[in-house]
Scaffold this motif. Structure first.
Motif, PDB file in Angstrom:
ATOM      1  N   ALA A 249     -26.874  32.615  21.470  1.00  0.00           N
ATOM      2  CA  ALA A 249     -26.431  33.818  22.177  1.00  0.00           C
ATOM      3  C   ALA A 249     -27.367  34.136  23.333  1.00  0.00           C
ATOM      4  O   ALA A 249     -26.923  34.474  24.442  1.00  0.00           O
ATOM      5  CB  ALA A 249     -26.355  34.997  21.203  1.00  0.00           C
ATOM      6  N   TYR A 250     -28.668  34.047  23.112  1.00  0.00           N
ATOM      7  CA  TYR A 250     -29.628  34.292  24.190  1.00  0.00           C
ATOM      8  C   TYR A 250     -29.567  33.189  25.246  1.00  0.00           C
ATOM      9  O   TYR A 250     -29.682  33.452  26.445  1.00  0.00           O
ATOM     10  CB  TYR A 250     -31.036  34.401  23.619  1.00  0.00           C
ATOM     11  CG  TYR A 250     -31.306  35.696  22.915  1.00  0.00           C
ATOM     12  CD1 TYR A 250     -31.864  36.779  23.598  1.00  0.00           C
ATOM     13  CD2 TYR A 250     -30.987  35.870  21.575  1.00  0.00           C
ATOM     14  CE1 TYR A 250     -32.104  37.991  22.956  1.00  0.00           C
ATOM     15  CE2 TYR A 250     -31.226  37.069  20.925  1.00  0.00           C
ATOM     16  CZ  TYR A 250     -31.778  38.120  21.620  1.00  0.00           C
ATOM     17  OH  TYR A 250     -32.018  39.318  20.990  1.00  0.00           O
ATOM     18  N   MET A 251     -29.377  31.956  24.784  1.00  0.00           N
ATOM     19  CA  MET A 251     -29.276  30.848  25.726  1.00  0.00           C
ATOM     20  C   MET A 251     -28.047  31.005  26.624  1.00  0.00           C
ATOM     21  O   MET A 251     -28.087  30.660  27.819  1.00  0.00           O
ATOM     22  CB  MET A 251     -29.215  29.531  24.960  1.00  0.00           C
ATOM     23  CG  MET A 251     -29.253  28.289  25.834  1.00  0.00           C
ATOM     24  SD  MET A 251     -30.791  28.133  26.746  1.00  0.00           S
ATOM     25  CE  MET A 251     -31.927  27.942  25.372  1.00  0.00           C
ATOM     26  N   ALA A 252     -26.971  31.537  26.072  1.00  0.00           N
ATOM     27  CA  ALA A 252     -25.747  31.714  26.856  1.00  0.00           C
ATOM     28  C   ALA A 252     -25.981  32.651  28.032  1.00  0.00           C
ATOM     29  O   ALA A 252     -25.493  32.409  29.149  1.00  0.00           O
ATOM     30  CB  ALA A 252     -24.631  32.255  25.958  1.00  0.00           C
ATOM     31  N   VAL A 254     -28.844  33.231  29.545  1.00  0.00           N
ATOM     32  CA  VAL A 254     -29.710  32.554  30.524  1.00  0.00           C
ATOM     33  C   VAL A 254     -28.888  31.630  31.407  1.00  0.00           C
ATOM     34  O   VAL A 254     -29.020  31.622  32.639  1.00  0.00           O
ATOM     35  CB  VAL A 254     -30.825  31.775  29.795  1.00  0.00           C
ATOM     36  CG1 VAL A 254     -31.616  30.925  30.779  1.00  0.00           C
ATOM     37  CG2 VAL A 254     -31.758  32.731  29.070  1.00  0.00           C
ATOM     38  N   ILE A 255     -28.016  30.842  30.787  1.00  0.00           N
ATOM     39  CA  ILE A 255     -27.197  29.895  31.542  1.00  0.00           C
ATOM     40  C   ILE A 255     -26.169  30.635  32.388  1.00  0.00           C
ATOM     41  O   ILE A 255     -25.841  30.206  33.513  1.00  0.00           O
ATOM     42  CB  ILE A 255     -26.528  28.907  30.579  1.00  0.00           C
ATOM     43  CG1 ILE A 255     -27.602  28.081  29.877  1.00  0.00           C
ATOM     44  CG2 ILE A 255     -25.543  28.005  31.315  1.00  0.00           C
ATOM     45  CD1 ILE A 255     -27.079  27.174  28.799  1.00  0.00           C
ATOM     46  N   ARG A 256     -25.647  31.744  31.889  1.00  0.00           N
ATOM     47  CA  ARG A 256     -24.686  32.519  32.686  1.00  0.00           C
ATOM     48  C   ARG A 256     -25.335  33.031  33.974  1.00  0.00           C
ATOM     49  O   ARG A 256     -24.678  33.107  35.025  1.00  0.00           O
ATOM     50  CB  ARG A 256     -24.151  33.694  31.869  1.00  0.00           C
ATOM     51  CG  ARG A 256     -23.026  34.449  32.556  1.00  0.00           C
ATOM     52  CD  ARG A 256     -22.347  35.383  31.573  1.00  0.00           C
ATOM     53  NE  ARG A 256     -23.216  36.500  31.211  1.00  0.00           N
ATOM     54  CZ  ARG A 256     -23.231  37.682  31.814  1.00  0.00           C
ATOM     55  NH1 ARG A 256     -22.402  37.911  32.838  1.00  0.00           N
ATOM     56  NH2 ARG A 256     -24.026  38.637  31.414  1.00  0.00           N
ATOM     57  N   GLY A 257     -26.628  33.370  33.898  1.00  0.00           N
ATOM     58  CA  GLY A 257     -27.326  33.769  35.117  1.00  0.00           C
ATOM     59  C   GLY A 257     -27.370  32.647  36.134  1.00  0.00           C
ATOM     60  O   GLY A 257     -27.222  32.883  37.343  1.00  0.00           O
ATOM     61  N   GLY A 258     -27.562  31.410  35.668  1.00  0.00           N
ATOM     62  CA  GLY A 258     -27.542  30.278  36.589  1.00  0.00           C
ATOM     63  C   GLY A 258     -26.170  30.036  37.171  1.00  0.00           C
ATOM     64  O   GLY A 258     -26.033  29.702  38.361  1.00  0.00           O
ATOM     65  N   LEU A 259     -25.122  30.208  36.362  1.00  0.00           N
ATOM     66  CA  LEU A 259     -23.761  30.024  36.873  1.00  0.00           C
ATOM     67  C   LEU A 259     -23.420  31.064  37.933  1.00  0.00           C
ATOM     68  O   LEU A 259     -22.741  30.756  38.927  1.00  0.00           O
ATOM     69  CB  LEU A 259     -22.759  30.110  35.720  1.00  0.00           C
ATOM     70  CG  LEU A 259     -22.825  28.980  34.680  1.00  0.00           C
ATOM     71  CD1 LEU A 259     -21.892  29.277  33.518  1.00  0.00           C
ATOM     72  CD2 LEU A 259     -22.481  27.638  35.312  1.00  0.00           C
ATOM     73  N   GLN A 260     -23.882  32.285  37.751  1.00  0.00           N
ATOM     74  CA  GLN A 260     -23.596  33.332  38.739  1.00  0.00           C
ATOM     75  C   GLN A 260     -24.356  33.106  40.038  1.00  0.00           C
ATOM     76  O   GLN A 260     -23.960  33.630  41.084  1.00  0.00           O
ATOM     77  CB  GLN A 260     -23.949  34.699  38.155  1.00  0.00           C
ATOM     78  CG  GLN A 260     -23.024  35.152  37.044  1.00  0.00           C
ATOM     79  CD  GLN A 260     -23.389  36.516  36.501  1.00  0.00           C
ATOM     80  OE1 GLN A 260     -24.529  36.956  36.631  1.00  0.00           O
ATOM     81  NE2 GLN A 260     -22.424  37.182  35.895  1.00  0.00           N
ATOM     82  N   PRO A 287     -25.096  20.996  36.708  1.00  0.00           N
ATOM     83  CA  PRO A 287     -26.405  20.454  37.120  1.00  0.00           C
ATOM     84  C   PRO A 287     -27.196  21.415  38.006  1.00  0.00           C
ATOM     85  O   PRO A 287     -28.416  21.539  37.846  1.00  0.00           O
ATOM     86  CB  PRO A 287     -26.021  19.170  37.866  1.00  0.00           C
ATOM     87  CG  PRO A 287     -24.716  18.767  37.276  1.00  0.00           C
ATOM     88  CD  PRO A 287     -24.003  20.046  36.978  1.00  0.00           C
ATOM     89  N   GLN A 288     -26.528  22.086  38.921  1.00  0.00           N
ATOM     90  CA  GLN A 288     -27.227  23.046  39.779  1.00  0.00           C
ATOM     91  C   GLN A 288     -27.644  24.297  39.010  1.00  0.00           C
ATOM     92  O   GLN A 288     -28.757  24.817  39.180  1.00  0.00           O
ATOM     93  CB  GLN A 288     -26.332  23.444  40.948  1.00  0.00           C
ATOM     94  CG  GLN A 288     -25.943  22.290  41.855  1.00  0.00           C
ATOM     95  CD  GLN A 288     -25.088  22.759  43.015  1.00  0.00           C
ATOM     96  OE1 GLN A 288     -25.558  23.434  43.933  1.00  0.00           O
ATOM     97  NE2 GLN A 288     -23.804  22.423  42.986  1.00  0.00           N
ATOM     98  N   ALA A 289     -26.760  24.781  38.138  1.00  0.00           N
ATOM     99  CA  ALA A 289     -27.067  25.995  37.382  1.00  0.00           C
ATOM    100  C   ALA A 289     -28.226  25.781  36.421  1.00  0.00           C
ATOM    101  O   ALA A 289     -29.128  26.621  36.311  1.00  0.00           O
ATOM    102  CB  ALA A 289     -25.823  26.462  36.630  1.00  0.00           C
ATOM    103  N   LEU A 290     -28.203  24.659  35.715  1.00  0.00           N
ATOM    104  CA  LEU A 290     -29.284  24.387  34.757  1.00  0.00           C
ATOM    105  C   LEU A 290     -30.617  24.190  35.473  1.00  0.00           C
ATOM    106  O   LEU A 290     -31.670  24.572  34.947  1.00  0.00           O
ATOM    107  CB  LEU A 290     -28.939  23.158  33.922  1.00  0.00           C
ATOM    108  CG  LEU A 290     -27.736  23.297  32.982  1.00  0.00           C
ATOM    109  CD1 LEU A 290     -27.454  21.989  32.269  1.00  0.00           C
ATOM    110  CD2 LEU A 290     -27.966  24.412  31.974  1.00  0.00           C
ATOM    111  N   GLY A 296     -36.079  29.968  32.442  1.00  0.00           N
ATOM    112  CA  GLY A 296     -35.472  30.783  31.392  1.00  0.00           C
ATOM    113  C   GLY A 296     -35.152  29.973  30.144  1.00  0.00           C
ATOM    114  O   GLY A 296     -35.328  30.454  29.016  1.00  0.00           O
ATOM    115  N   ILE A 297     -34.676  28.739  30.328  1.00  0.00           N
ATOM    116  CA  ILE A 297     -34.361  27.890  29.178  1.00  0.00           C
ATOM    117  C   ILE A 297     -35.624  27.567  28.387  1.00  0.00           C
ATOM    118  O   ILE A 297     -35.652  27.683  27.156  1.00  0.00           O
ATOM    119  CB  ILE A 297     -33.662  26.600  29.652  1.00  0.00           C
ATOM    120  CG1 ILE A 297     -32.270  26.922  30.208  1.00  0.00           C
ATOM    121  CG2 ILE A 297     -33.554  25.594  28.514  1.00  0.00           C
ATOM    122  CD1 ILE A 297     -31.554  25.729  30.803  1.00  0.00           C
TER     123      ILE A 297
END
Length: 372
Positions: A249-252, A254-260, A287-290, A296-297
């Motif tokens: 849930a926390y990882m989601a 973090v990754i959502r921030g990269g997608l935005q 690849p760009q988001a991660l 954060g990851i």
């Protein structure tokens, strides 16, 4: 009459002032370049003195390095009791795992290191096969070796696991499971399909709103009450599932921030070249988001590693738990025993977390192609 003078040869090159180069120049430019920085530097030196010097005295200079029992660590100015650590080192690493079968733990650790190190080094070839082994084959081999009951190996209950073994197992499972689950949840929360988006939002907000201690307690104590008679799950397995879901849930988020952070033009570029949704995500967006959210990851991974000590509340003795349990040994009961045990645990956790942090910095610099 003209008094002008024109030099016919170049002037001799003079060396820079001694106060502007070398160690003295660095100190003047970075630590003493003004009255305010000078005060901060002196205060910092004082804090280092009152903190580091006593620490070094306790851990090294006044420490006891040899001894058979508590008698060696009793005295008015005795520092860390390292013989306590040497005497209990096997339990700190393996818990109560049977001595004749500890080679199985060592073999798993060797496979873990041998597969993780090449995967972490960019120049090593065969990354795909290395990743398949580390994330797919290694967990199966580790389960067979650690649990036993297969191929003539004696079965070892997880209740006998402990120490660093449990810490690494819980961390590895949590990290490996939370990252892909986090990616799927982040994509689901940004989905345009109402059912998928609603499910993702509810899942993320539920697990983020519950403390990890509660999750562990529920998985260990409350979950068996809701299962049919005769159905039960291993306590460690229940803890692993709870930690994986909690971390995902926390990882989601973090990754959502990269997608935005990815411009809309990147999504449109994928559509322009005829890529489908999953192809665009796999080849362009993720690849760009991660890459953007590597700090954060890794921060989530470090938090997960340190949170493994909470499994003690459900009777699973990780590294910190097994150290605390050995404080009750009368043969090593001294005023400095607990301090030494906590120091040893702190050094182990610091080494693991510092290694993850430095590797994160290395990957950030290597992938930071847009700002070079």
């Amino acid at each position: 009459m003209s008094v002008a003078y024109v030099r016919e040869t170049p002037a001799e090159v003079l060396p820079p002032p001694s106060t502007a180069v070398g160690a003295i120049g660095w100190l003047r430019a970075n630590l003493f370049n003004g009255w305010f920085n000078t005060i901060l530097t002196l205060v910092g030196f004082y804090l280092v003195y009152i903190i580091v010097v006593p620490f070094l005295n306790f851990a090294i200079f006044d420490a006891v390095w040899t001894g058979e029992n508590r008698e060696a660590c009793i005295g008015p100015e005795v520092g860390a009791c390292w013989p306590f650590v040497w005497a209990k080192f096997g339990q700190f690493m393996y818990g109560t795992y049977p001595d004749p079968h500890r080679w199985r733990v060592d073999l798993v650790a060797l496979m873990f290191i041998a597969s993780m190190v090449p995967l972490a080094i960019p120049s090593v070839p065969f990354k795909r096969w290395n990743a398949i082994f580390f994330f797919g084959i290694f967990p199966v081999l580790a389960f067979i070796l650690l649990v036993g009951g297969f191929f003539g190996l004696e079965h070892v209950e997880t209740a006998r696991w402990g120490g660093l073994l449990v810490t690494i197992v819980v961390s590895y499972v949590g990290i490996v499971a939370s990252l892909p689950l986090g990616v799927l949840l982040a994509l689901g929360r940004r989905s345009k399909l109402p059912i998928i988006k609603t499910f993702s939002v509810i899942f993320i907000e539920f697990w983020r709103g519950v403390p990890l201690i509660t999750v562990l307690f529920m998985s260990s104590v409350m979950l068996p009450l809701f299962l049919p008679d005769g159905v039960s799950f291993d306590k460690l397995l229940r803890a692993l599932i709870g930690i994986a879901l909690f971390s995902s849930a926390y990882m989601a988020e973090v990754i959502r921030g990269g997608l935005q952070a990815i411009p809309k033009g990147q999504y449109e570029a994928g559509q322009a070249v005829g890529l489908g949704y999953w192809q665009s995500m796999r080849l362009i967006i993720l690849p760009q988001a991660l890459k953007l959210v590597i700090p954060g990851i890794v921060n989530s991974f470090i938090s997960l590693l340190k949170d493994t000590s909470l499994v003690l509340i459900i009777g699973i003795f990780d590294l910190l738990g097994i150290i605390q349990r050995n404080f009750t040994d009368a043969n090593w009961a001294t005023p400095v025993t607990s301090h030494t045990g906590y120091l040893f645990a702190g050094l182990i956790f610091w080494a693991l977390c510092f290694g993850m942090s430095r590797y994160s910095i290395f990957m950030e610099r290597r992938l930071d192609t847009t700002r070079r």
